[in-house]
Each structure stands twice: as C-alpha cells, then as structure tokens.
Scaffold this motif. Sequence first.
Motif, PDB file in Angstrom:
ATOM      1  N   TYR A   1       0.829  -1.204   0.000  1.00 49.78           N
ATOM      2  CA  TYR A   1       0.000   0.000   0.000  1.00 49.78           C
ATOM      3  C   TYR A   1       0.857   1.245   0.000  1.00 49.78           C
ATOM      4  O   TYR A   1       1.974   1.248   0.526  1.00 49.78           O
ATOM      5  CB  TYR A   1      -0.874   0.040   1.271  1.00 49.78           C
ATOM      6  CG  TYR A   1      -1.797  -1.143   1.441  1.00 49.78           C
ATOM      7  CD1 TYR A   1      -1.325  -2.322   2.015  1.00 49.78           C
ATOM      8  CD2 TYR A   1      -3.124  -1.077   1.048  1.00 49.78           C
ATOM      9  CE1 TYR A   1      -2.167  -3.416   2.173  1.00 49.78           C
ATOM     10  CE2 TYR A   1      -3.973  -2.170   1.205  1.00 49.78           C
ATOM     11  CZ  TYR A   1      -3.478  -3.330   1.765  1.00 49.78           C
ATOM     12  OH  TYR A   1      -4.317  -4.408   1.927  1.00 49.78           O
TER      13      TYR A   1
ATOM     14  N   TYR B   1       0.053   5.200   1.318  1.00 51.25           N
ATOM     15  CA  TYR B   1      -0.826   6.162   1.966  1.00 51.25           C
ATOM     16  C   TYR B   1      -0.088   7.488   1.996  1.00 51.25           C
ATOM     17  O   TYR B   1       1.134   7.535   1.910  1.00 51.25           O
ATOM     18  CB  TYR B   1      -1.133   5.737   3.415  1.00 51.25           C
ATOM     19  CG  TYR B   1      -2.139   4.625   3.541  1.00 51.25           C
ATOM     20  CD1 TYR B   1      -1.782   3.296   3.336  1.00 51.25           C
ATOM     21  CD2 TYR B   1      -3.465   4.903   3.888  1.00 51.25           C
ATOM     22  CE1 TYR B   1      -2.718   2.282   3.458  1.00 51.25           C
ATOM     23  CE2 TYR B   1      -4.402   3.890   4.014  1.00 51.25           C
ATOM     24  CZ  TYR B   1      -4.015   2.572   3.797  1.00 51.25           C
ATOM     25  OH  TYR B   1      -4.947   1.577   3.921  1.00 51.25           O
TER      26      TYR B   1
ATOM     27  N   GLN C   1      -0.087  11.497   4.074  1.00 52.15           N
ATOM     28  CA  GLN C   1      -0.574  12.306   5.196  1.00 52.15           C
ATOM     29  C   GLN C   1      -0.109  13.731   4.988  1.00 52.15           C
ATOM     30  O   GLN C   1       1.090  14.026   5.114  1.00 52.15           O
ATOM     31  CB  GLN C   1      -0.043  11.740   6.517  1.00 52.15           C
ATOM     32  CG  GLN C   1      -0.580  12.436   7.747  1.00 52.15           C
ATOM     33  CD  GLN C   1      -0.038  11.825   9.024  1.00 52.15           C
ATOM     34  OE1 GLN C   1       1.086  11.334   9.075  1.00 52.15           O
ATOM     35  NE2 GLN C   1      -0.848  11.849  10.085  1.00 52.15           N
TER      36      GLN C   1
ATOM     37  N   GLN D   1      -2.989  16.331   9.085  1.00 51.98           N
ATOM     38  CA  GLN D   1      -4.258  15.741   8.683  1.00 51.98           C
ATOM     39  C   GLN D   1      -4.215  14.219   8.795  1.00 51.98           C
ATOM     40  O   GLN D   1      -3.232  13.647   9.236  1.00 51.98           O
ATOM     41  CB  GLN D   1      -4.607  16.184   7.262  1.00 51.98           C
ATOM     42  CG  GLN D   1      -4.777  17.694   7.136  1.00 51.98           C
ATOM     43  CD  GLN D   1      -5.296  18.106   5.779  1.00 51.98           C
ATOM     44  OE1 GLN D   1      -5.937  17.332   5.068  1.00 51.98           O
ATOM     45  NE2 GLN D   1      -5.027  19.346   5.404  1.00 51.98           N
ATOM     46  N   LYS D   2      -5.313  13.589   8.409  1.00 56.06           N
ATOM     47  CA  LYS D   2      -5.386  12.147   8.589  1.00 56.06           C
ATOM     48  C   LYS D   2      -4.597  11.417   7.512  1.00 56.06           C
ATOM     49  O   LYS D   2      -4.201  11.979   6.486  1.00 56.06           O
ATOM     50  CB  LYS D   2      -6.837  11.679   8.581  1.00 56.06           C
ATOM     51  CG  LYS D   2      -7.517  11.729   7.229  1.00 56.06           C
ATOM     52  CD  LYS D   2      -8.912  11.128   7.332  1.00 56.06           C
ATOM     53  CE  LYS D   2      -9.627  11.193   6.001  1.00 56.06           C
ATOM     54  NZ  LYS D   2     -10.986  10.598   6.118  1.00 56.06           N
ATOM     55  N   VAL D   3      -4.354  10.165   7.749  1.00 51.96           N
ATOM     56  CA  VAL D   3      -3.656   9.304   6.804  1.00 51.96           C
ATOM     57  C   VAL D   3      -4.669   8.841   5.749  1.00 51.96           C
ATOM     58  O   VAL D   3      -5.710   8.270   6.092  1.00 51.96           O
ATOM     59  CB  VAL D   3      -3.045   8.095   7.543  1.00 51.96           C
ATOM     60  CG1 VAL D   3      -2.285   7.217   6.579  1.00 51.96           C
ATOM     61  CG2 VAL D   3      -2.119   8.565   8.666  1.00 51.96           C
TER      62      VAL D   3
ATOM     63  N   PHE E   1      -5.646   6.800   2.121  1.00 49.40           N
ATOM     64  CA  PHE E   1      -5.324   5.699   1.218  1.00 49.40           C
ATOM     65  C   PHE E   1      -5.079   6.220  -0.195  1.00 49.40           C
ATOM     66  O   PHE E   1      -5.837   7.048  -0.709  1.00 49.40           O
ATOM     67  CB  PHE E   1      -6.487   4.707   1.212  1.00 49.40           C
ATOM     68  CG  PHE E   1      -6.430   3.650   0.151  1.00 49.40           C
ATOM     69  CD1 PHE E   1      -7.218   3.761  -0.990  1.00 49.40           C
ATOM     70  CD2 PHE E   1      -5.601   2.559   0.288  1.00 49.40           C
ATOM     71  CE1 PHE E   1      -7.179   2.789  -1.975  1.00 49.40           C
ATOM     72  CE2 PHE E   1      -5.557   1.580  -0.693  1.00 49.40           C
ATOM     73  CZ  PHE E   1      -6.344   1.698  -1.821  1.00 49.40           C
TER      74      PHE E   1
ATOM     75  N   MET F   1       3.571  13.651   3.622  1.00 49.18           N
ATOM     76  CA  MET F   1       4.334  12.490   4.059  1.00 49.18           C
ATOM     77  C   MET F   1       3.721  11.286   3.355  1.00 49.18           C
ATOM     78  O   MET F   1       2.499  11.099   3.399  1.00 49.18           O
ATOM     79  CB  MET F   1       4.215  12.357   5.572  1.00 49.18           C
ATOM     80  CG  MET F   1       5.220  11.444   6.185  1.00 49.18           C
ATOM     81  SD  MET F   1       6.831  12.239   6.287  1.00 49.18           S
ATOM     82  CE  MET F   1       7.602  11.179   7.527  1.00 49.18           C
TER      83      MET F   1
ATOM     84  N   PHE G   1       3.557   7.242   3.082  1.00 44.89           N
ATOM     85  CA  PHE G   1       3.858   6.021   3.819  1.00 44.89           C
ATOM     86  C   PHE G   1       3.599   4.799   2.950  1.00 44.89           C
ATOM     87  O   PHE G   1       2.551   4.683   2.317  1.00 44.89           O
ATOM     88  CB  PHE G   1       2.991   5.908   5.074  1.00 44.89           C
ATOM     89  CG  PHE G   1       3.294   6.930   6.119  1.00 44.89           C
ATOM     90  CD1 PHE G   1       2.420   7.980   6.351  1.00 44.89           C
ATOM     91  CD2 PHE G   1       4.437   6.838   6.898  1.00 44.89           C
ATOM     92  CE1 PHE G   1       2.690   8.926   7.318  1.00 44.89           C
ATOM     93  CE2 PHE G   1       4.721   7.778   7.869  1.00 44.89           C
ATOM     94  CZ  PHE G   1       3.846   8.827   8.073  1.00 44.89           C
TER      95      PHE G   1
ATOM     96  N   TYR H   1      -1.220  -4.099   9.465  1.00 46.80           N
ATOM     97  CA  TYR H   1      -0.422  -3.461   8.443  1.00 46.80           C
ATOM     98  C   TYR H   1       0.849  -2.934   9.110  1.00 46.80           C
ATOM     99  O   TYR H   1       0.781  -2.330  10.184  1.00 46.80           O
ATOM    100  CB  TYR H   1      -1.175  -2.271   7.851  1.00 46.80           C
ATOM    101  CG  TYR H   1      -2.404  -2.605   7.050  1.00 46.80           C
ATOM    102  CD1 TYR H   1      -3.446  -3.372   7.568  1.00 46.80           C
ATOM    103  CD2 TYR H   1      -2.541  -2.114   5.753  1.00 46.80           C
ATOM    104  CE1 TYR H   1      -4.571  -3.643   6.831  1.00 46.80           C
ATOM    105  CE2 TYR H   1      -3.679  -2.373   5.001  1.00 46.80           C
ATOM    106  CZ  TYR H   1      -4.681  -3.144   5.547  1.00 46.80           C
ATOM    107  OH  TYR H   1      -5.805  -3.404   4.807  1.00 46.80           O
TER     108      TYR H   1
ATOM    109  N   PHE I   1       3.732  -0.207   8.698  1.00 49.11           N
ATOM    110  CA  PHE I   1       4.043   1.015   7.961  1.00 49.11           C
ATOM    111  C   PHE I   1       5.521   1.333   8.047  1.00 49.11           C
ATOM    112  O   PHE I   1       6.170   1.083   9.066  1.00 49.11           O
ATOM    113  CB  PHE I   1       3.256   2.201   8.539  1.00 49.11           C
ATOM    114  CG  PHE I   1       1.804   2.209   8.151  1.00 49.11           C
ATOM    115  CD1 PHE I   1       0.883   1.421   8.830  1.00 49.11           C
ATOM    116  CD2 PHE I   1       1.355   3.003   7.102  1.00 49.11           C
ATOM    117  CE1 PHE I   1      -0.447   1.422   8.481  1.00 49.11           C
ATOM    118  CE2 PHE I   1       0.014   3.002   6.748  1.00 49.11           C
ATOM    119  CZ  PHE I   1      -0.891   2.211   7.433  1.00 49.11           C
ATOM    120  N   GLY I   2       6.047   1.910   6.978  1.00 51.82           N
ATOM    121  CA  GLY I   2       7.388   2.468   7.021  1.00 51.82           C
ATOM    122  C   GLY I   2       7.379   3.808   7.732  1.00 51.82           C
ATOM    123  O   GLY I   2       6.324   4.322   8.116  1.00 51.82           O
ATOM    124  N   SER I   3       8.563   4.384   7.886  1.00 51.50           N
ATOM    125  CA  SER I   3       8.702   5.677   8.571  1.00 51.50           C
ATOM    126  C   SER I   3       8.356   6.860   7.682  1.00 51.50           C
ATOM    127  O   SER I   3       8.305   7.982   8.151  1.00 51.50           O
ATOM    128  CB  SER I   3      10.116   5.851   9.113  1.00 51.50           C
ATOM    129  OG  SER I   3      10.342   4.960  10.174  1.00 51.50           O
TER     130      SER I   3
END
Lengths: 114, 114
Positions: free
Chosen positions: A33, A35, A37, A41-43, A45, A89, A91, A103, A105-107
């Motif tokens: 995936y 994503y 951000q 704000q929100k993450v 898809f 950002m 992800f 899931y 997630f990477g940094s």
Amino acid sequence: EPEVTQTPSHQVTQMGQEVILHCVPISNHLYFYWYRQILGQKVEFLVSFYNNEISEKSEIFDDQFSVERPDGSNFTLKIRSTKLEDSAMYFCASRYRGLGVGYTFGSGTRLTVV
Amino acid sequence: QQQVKQSPQSLIVQKGGISIINCAYENTAFDYFPWYQQFPGKGPALLIAIRPDVSEKKEGRFTISFNKSAKQFSLHIMDSQPGDSATYFCAATVTQGGSEKLVFGKGTKLTVNP
C-alpha cells in the motif's frame, strides 16, 4: 522485528518534476500500500497492490501517479509531474494474508514540492 | 460512507490519568478495527485491534471498547504516561471486490503532562 524501509526520508523537488519514492516491504508480505498524510491531517489511502497489479486506487491516485514492483522486493511510487499540493508524508505499508493481520508502515518519505 | 469519525482532536491528560478517545462509523462492511500510534516523524504503528464480534479487548494499559449496535468504539489508556504522548488514529478495514484497505480517522494528539 521486520520493518518496512522507505527511502529517501526527505525529498525536495521542483513543481513539475518527476519523483520516485522507494519502499522495501517485509519479505513475506503479499499486499502493498501507499498512503499519504498532509501535515496535521489524517492518513489517506492512495493505492493497494497485490499479485503484481493494482487492487484498488483512490480518487487522489490519478494519472500522475503510478506504482511498480520491479524486482520482487522494491515497491515504488512515481509522481510524474509534481504539484505543490502533492507535498505530504508518503507512507508505504505491507501486510501478510488474512483478516485481522496488521499493516506494517514504514517511517515515511516527506515530499516537499517547491 | 467510508469514514471513521474520531474525537477529540486533541487531549491533555495528567500523568496517571485515563485517556479516552472515541470513534464512530457508518459502514457496516467494516470488519476489523485497529488503533495506531504515531510519534512525530514516524509511521503509524499498530497498537491494539478488535474484531466486531468482541465487545472489549485489553492489552496492558490499553483497552478497546466496542459497541456494534451504536457503531462506536473507543480507546482507553489507563495510568497514562508522558511516553504515551503521540497521535492516535482509529481505523477500520473494509474489503471491496476482493481488495482490503485501511480507512483512518483524523487522529487525536494526546499530551500527557508529567
């Protein structure tokens, strides 16, 4: 513990330029995936990828975006002609099979379009 | 409606207090409800998760309460510590056309004062 690795951590690019964000998912994971951000704000898809093809993409993921898994380990997100509003950002995430599997997630890569 | 509504936007708690974050959803197709913790500059990390056939799940100081009929779920952090200061996201997974994805709430910035 296995990690999702993203590079670079920070990318600055000029508007209109192409960028490629890189991700190395966890080796035995099957679903991938992207994503994003926007600051504060929100993450959101962007796209899911399974069995070497896109499973689902959001409205954000327009023709300027593409994903690839070129060599069985890397998973890339390309933005062909960046806009100021692409600054965010990004992800990468991966997961194994099955419901209830978390899931990882990477940094993230902070993309700044100037 | 593929949304998860989260409140409050920010929360300040004294060390040792209880932090409570609430989420609500409309889509009955959501089938798994994880909470993610995010520290600045890092990706979201899975904290705790619950399936909709369970009303409560506890892991250490973290508890999810789930009310299926009200379509609401909440995260309780007992004995909150300064190290818990982070942004918390509720999320839900939805599967459509064989493709699963995570949908995030807008996040709650938790500050635990020493």
